[in-house]
Design a protein around this motif. Sequence first.
Motif, PDB file in Angstrom:
ATOM      1  N   ARG A 176       0.814  -1.148  -0.086  1.00  0.00           N
ATOM      2  CA  ARG A 176      -0.049   0.069   0.025  1.00  0.00           C
ATOM      3  C   ARG A 176       0.925   1.369  -0.146  1.00  0.00           C
ATOM      4  NH1 ARG A 176      -1.032   2.440   4.945  1.00  0.00           N
ATOM      5  NH2 ARG A 176      -0.229   1.249   6.623  1.00  0.00           N
ATOM      6  N   VAL A 177       0.323   2.413  -0.433  1.00  0.00           N
ATOM      7  CA  VAL A 177       0.949   3.502  -0.713  1.00  0.00           C
ATOM      8  C   VAL A 177       1.233   4.164   1.005  1.00  0.00           C
ATOM      9  CG1 VAL A 177       0.902   6.111  -1.521  1.00  0.00           C
ATOM     10  CG2 VAL A 177       0.020   3.965  -2.772  1.00  0.00           C
ATOM     11  N   GLY A 178       2.401   4.498   1.071  1.00  0.00           N
ATOM     12  CA  GLY A 178       2.775   5.256   2.509  1.00  0.00           C
ATOM     13  C   GLY A 178       2.260   6.665   2.272  1.00  0.00           C
ATOM     14  N   ARG A 179       2.077   7.002   3.783  1.00  0.00           N
ATOM     15  CA  ARG A 179       1.381   8.475   3.792  1.00  0.00           C
ATOM     16  C   ARG A 179       2.444   9.193   4.748  1.00  0.00           C
ATOM     17  NH1 ARG A 179      -2.632   9.806   0.433  1.00  0.00           N
ATOM     18  NH2 ARG A 179      -3.651   7.791  -0.165  1.00  0.00           N
ATOM     19  N   SER A 180       2.584  10.532   4.502  1.00  0.00           N
ATOM     20  CA  SER A 180       3.322  11.604   5.370  1.00  0.00           C
ATOM     21  C   SER A 180       2.480  11.928   6.460  1.00  0.00           C
ATOM     22  CB  SER A 180       3.749  12.783   4.512  1.00  0.00           C
ATOM     23  OG  SER A 180       2.505  13.418   4.202  1.00  0.00           O
ATOM     24  N   ALA A 181       3.160  12.663   7.617  1.00  0.00           N
ATOM     25  CA  ALA A 181       2.048  12.896   8.716  1.00  0.00           C
ATOM     26  C   ALA A 181       1.145  13.631   8.433  1.00  0.00           C
ATOM     27  CB  ALA A 181       3.299  13.492   9.810  1.00  0.00           C
ATOM     28  N   ASP A 182       1.217  14.491   7.353  1.00  0.00           N
ATOM     29  CA  ASP A 182       0.074  15.199   7.060  1.00  0.00           C
ATOM     30  C   ASP A 182      -0.929  14.677   5.875  1.00  0.00           C
ATOM     31  OD1 ASP A 182       1.690  15.611   4.778  1.00  0.00           O
ATOM     32  OD2 ASP A 182       2.051  17.643   5.016  1.00  0.00           O
ATOM     33  N   GLY A 183      -0.709  13.439   5.742  1.00  0.00           N
ATOM     34  CA  GLY A 183      -1.691  12.620   5.119  1.00  0.00           C
ATOM     35  C   GLY A 183      -1.296  12.423   3.401  1.00  0.00           C
ATOM     36  N   ARG A 184      -0.429  12.956   2.928  1.00  0.00           N
ATOM     37  CA  ARG A 184      -0.105  13.140   1.604  1.00  0.00           C
ATOM     38  C   ARG A 184       0.632  11.665   1.246  1.00  0.00           C
ATOM     39  NH1 ARG A 184       4.170  17.390   0.535  1.00  0.00           N
ATOM     40  NH2 ARG A 184       4.587  16.939   2.951  1.00  0.00           N
ATOM     41  N   PRO A 185       0.456  11.218   0.037  1.00  0.00           N
ATOM     42  CA  PRO A 185       1.003   9.820  -0.449  1.00  0.00           C
ATOM     43  C   PRO A 185       2.408  10.228  -0.295  1.00  0.00           C
ATOM     44  CG  PRO A 185      -0.845  10.713  -2.044  1.00  0.00           C
ATOM     45  CD  PRO A 185      -0.432  11.691  -1.177  1.00  0.00           C
ATOM     46  N   ALA A 186       3.199   9.176   0.264  1.00  0.00           N
ATOM     47  CA  ALA A 186       4.573   9.415   0.224  1.00  0.00           C
ATOM     48  C   ALA A 186       5.441   8.067  -0.285  1.00  0.00           C
ATOM     49  CB  ALA A 186       4.945   9.586   1.790  1.00  0.00           C
ATOM     50  N   ARG A 187       6.608   8.562  -0.623  1.00  0.00           N
ATOM     51  CA  ARG A 187       7.448   7.458  -1.358  1.00  0.00           C
ATOM     52  C   ARG A 187       8.977   7.474  -0.839  1.00  0.00           C
ATOM     53  NH1 ARG A 187       6.994   9.483  -7.315  1.00  0.00           N
ATOM     54  NH2 ARG A 187       4.780   9.451  -6.591  1.00  0.00           N
ATOM     55  N   PHE A 188       9.411   8.319  -0.087  1.00  0.00           N
ATOM     56  CA  PHE A 188      10.818   8.327   0.425  1.00  0.00           C
ATOM     57  C   PHE A 188      10.802   7.968   1.862  1.00  0.00           C
ATOM     58  CE2 PHE A 188      10.738  11.561  -3.037  1.00  0.00           C
ATOM     59  CZ  PHE A 188      11.542  11.042  -3.532  1.00  0.00           C
ATOM     60  N   GLY A 189      11.957   7.402   2.339  1.00  0.00           N
ATOM     61  CA  GLY A 189      12.304   6.988   3.817  1.00  0.00           C
ATOM     62  C   GLY A 189      12.026   5.591   3.907  1.00  0.00           C
ATOM     63  N   ARG A 190      12.564   5.124   4.903  1.00  0.00           N
ATOM     64  CA  ARG A 190      12.323   3.487   4.958  1.00  0.00           C
ATOM     65  C   ARG A 190      10.969   2.922   5.266  1.00  0.00           C
ATOM     66  NH1 ARG A 190      17.090   2.266   2.644  1.00  0.00           N
ATOM     67  NH2 ARG A 190      18.858   2.656   3.784  1.00  0.00           N
ATOM     68  N   LYS A 191      10.203   4.013   5.811  1.00  0.00           N
ATOM     69  CA  LYS A 191       8.609   3.883   5.876  1.00  0.00           C
ATOM     70  C   LYS A 191       7.816   4.464   4.920  1.00  0.00           C
ATOM     71  CE  LYS A 191       8.793   1.422   9.882  1.00  0.00           C
ATOM     72  NZ  LYS A 191       7.752   0.188  10.537  1.00  0.00           N
ATOM     73  N   ALA A 192       8.540   4.769   3.956  1.00  0.00           N
ATOM     74  CA  ALA A 192       7.575   5.796   2.903  1.00  0.00           C
ATOM     75  C   ALA A 192       6.598   6.742   3.802  1.00  0.00           C
ATOM     76  CB  ALA A 192       6.553   4.748   2.321  1.00  0.00           C
ATOM     77  N   ALA A 193       7.415   7.646   4.408  1.00  0.00           N
ATOM     78  CA  ALA A 193       6.732   8.545   5.228  1.00  0.00           C
ATOM     79  C   ALA A 193       6.966   9.942   4.777  1.00  0.00           C
ATOM     80  CB  ALA A 193       7.152   8.391   6.834  1.00  0.00           C
ATOM     81  N   VAL A 194       7.816  10.199   3.685  1.00  0.00           N
ATOM     82  CA  VAL A 194       8.202  11.356   3.251  1.00  0.00           C
ATOM     83  C   VAL A 194       7.658  11.703   1.794  1.00  0.00           C
ATOM     84  CG1 VAL A 194      10.077  13.117   2.839  1.00  0.00           C
ATOM     85  CG2 VAL A 194      10.387  11.313   4.648  1.00  0.00           C
ATOM     86  N   ALA A 195       6.941  12.603   1.408  1.00  0.00           N
ATOM     87  CA  ALA A 195       6.083  12.897   0.271  1.00  0.00           C
ATOM     88  C   ALA A 195       7.038  13.135  -0.836  1.00  0.00           C
ATOM     89  CB  ALA A 195       4.902  13.803   0.348  1.00  0.00           C
TER      90      ALA A 195
END
Length: 393
Positions: A176-195
């Motif tokens: 599944r697509v990761g999400r940043s803390a503010d809810g945006r789709p994210a792809r960077f970082g080991r946890k896909a937490a950076v948009a």
Amino acid sequence: MARAGLALGASALGILACTPEPTPRPLYAPIGEPLPGLSQDQADRFAQGQALFSHVFSPEEGLGPRFNENACNACHTDPADGGTGEQLVLKASHFDDEGTCQTFAAQGGENLRGKLTPEASALGAVPASAPAEASHRGRINTPFLFGMGMIDAIPQATLDGLADPDDRNGDGISGRVGRSADGRPARFGRKAAVATLADFVDEAARLEMGLTTAAHPDEATAGALPAVPDGSDQVADPELDAERVALIVDFVRYLAPPEPGTPRPEDEALVEQGRALFEGLGCSSCHVPALRTRADAPPPLAGREIALYSDLLLHDMGPDLAGPCTAGASPTEVRTEPLMGLRYRRTLLHDGRIGRVRDAILAHGGEAQAARDAFDGLDRVVQEALLRFLAQL
């Protein structure tokens, strides 16, 4: 007249048919070099960004008061600027029974900084440490930055199409697509937490070096607790202005991806056997061999296929690989690690716990358990074919 026109048309078509196809634009360069085909302005910004990337920041420039390293390339240095390093970043979080993640942002839990500037130390400041109530603590190694501009340019629709959070096709893979803390789709970082790539650079400046930015000019965005004494940092905010952040972003954006290796002639058949095994065992279900960038990305990033070997999605990898959660990922979820440039890496997995590719495969669990078990069941000679293939990436 009609026949003359037809003849002229045929002649023109013949000329077009004989016109050779344009030479494909080169994609690769020596490791640490920029993408071929940059405009002069892009090349200038790459060079300026590289100078900032290697610049050693001082407390007089805003470093700290808490920090981990004082330059981008203090971590991203091997085998060239933009690579990896020996440093491991400590993170802490709490994940409760309701599935809620507390990242301890105020306490610096997103990136616990262990060093102090002399001024802060003299005034009695202390390094950040994991809160006692943290359920998970873990160390994360330094990611490669090569080709990250191309990762940033992959359409979100591509990742949405690869995602299968409910495993509707029944293959056991539910990325599944990761999400940043503010809810945006994210792809960077080991946890896909950076948009975005810009977010990634901005976050590194704050959480690694304690440098406030134009987008986040408050020192508290890099952790406000435990409080540092007044006078620990007397540099006006933002300490890193928007243009300097943008130059570092452009340096990373235009770093060329690592070129896949070429096997020795005597190894070609074995490598091809390994490529087939990679597909047959199911490895490519998550480590998708290639993705294409969007057509409207800045040249020379636009419309390019990159041999990423990742879907950039979150997958449950089981309890053995669990670590701190993020707002969009549970402790056991990890973004599929790109295998591009694998042959340049000395340590493997998100925390660098392993040094051999075979051991890294055998450490897979969760959604990758079936592929892992299938690999483990192969004769060691057959396993070697897969390992030879991976050694070319």
